[in-house]
Write an enzyme that holds these catalytic residues in place. Structure first.
Site, PDB file in Angstrom:
ATOM      1  CE  LYS A   1      -3.584   5.269  -1.576  1.00  0.00           C
ATOM      2  NZ  LYS A   1      -4.661   5.769  -2.524  1.00  0.00           N
TER       3      LYS A   1
ATOM      4  CE1 TYR B   1      -3.876   2.243   0.958  1.00  0.00           C
ATOM      5  CE2 TYR B   1      -2.228   3.243   2.230  1.00  0.00           C
ATOM      6  CZ  TYR B   1      -3.444   3.455   1.518  1.00  0.00           C
ATOM      7  OH  TYR B   1      -4.343   4.444   1.602  1.00  0.00           O
TER       8      TYR B   1
END
Length: 240
Positions: free
Chosen positions: A152, A148
């Protein structure tokens, strides 16, 4: 940017931060179409007066299907908010590679593909904006969500380069970096979380002010720490 009368496409807009951004933009006079995966949540948004589009954005076919569903409509503001997390902690167990791939596509590939498809119509508007929602974890990663965090951080880098490419055009590029927010994705997590309404309010304010970044809540403090010592910021965040 005055959002009144603007046509907005907001991905992941049926819950959490996205839903609150949609509500606040609508209250200011914007025409907002939201995408989502859950039929019941989309139905609830329709009951509030939003146009809804069911879309998963988990692969190229999904993104291309969304673009086809949009037809030839004008879009003034594209907000890439849809995203997903994935368990990827070898201290706990072996990660699922298919779930990892799905997270990478939804969080990184899908926004890039959607921007690429919609760029001609954004450039055709008198003024337009692209808003990519990343995370404070794009600045410094934590220890338990490496995939994750990587997606990002990748979207943050892409956004910065895209902003430079579109400098001098009518398309403004903004990155929104939320902290830990009370959403379905963070359910069960420990720690102080920001209310999605408050997070959305800061993001919408940044859109109206044509900010290049919206560092939301505690991300402001993280940015200050990072500006002084990137190594210290990483050490702090890796403990979480």
């Amino acid at each position: 940017m005055d959002v009144a009368g603007k046509s907005v496409l907001l991905t992941g807009g049926s819950s959490g931060i996205g839903r609150e951004i949609a509500r606040q933009l609508k209250a200011k006079g914007a025409k907002v179409a939201v995408t989502g995966r859950d039929k019941e949540r989309l139905a609830a948004m329709r009951d509030e007066g939003f146009e809804t589009i069911e879309a998963r954005l988990g692969n190229a076919h999904d993104v291309d299907g969304l673009v086809a569903d949009l037809g030839t409509r004008d879009i003034d503001i594209l907000i890439n908010n849809a995203g997903q997390g994935v368990d990827h902690d070898f201290r706990v167990g072996a990660p699922d590679p298919d779930a990892t791939d799905a997270c990478i596509y939804a969080n990184l590939h899908a926004p890039i593909r959607l921007i690429t498809a919609l760029m001609p119509r954004l450039k055709a508007r008198p003024e337009a904006a692209i808003v990519n929602v990343t995370s404070g974890l794009a600045i410094a990663p934590n220890g338990r969500s490496p995939v994750y965090c990587a997606t990002k951080a990748g979207l943050r880098s892409y956004t910065q380069s895209l902003r430079e490419q579109l400098s001098g055009t009518g398309v403004h590029v903004m990155e929104a970096l939320p902290p830990l927010v009370e959403t379905n994705m963070t359910a069960g997590r420990e720690g102080k979380m920001m209310a999605p309404q408050d997070c959305a309010r800061q993001i919408v304010d940044a859109i109206e002010r044509d900010r290049p970044e919206a560092n939301v809540g505690q991300v402001k403090l993280l940015r200050r720490i990072y500006s002084i010592s990137p190594a210290l910021a990483r050490r702090i965040m890796l403990r979480f």
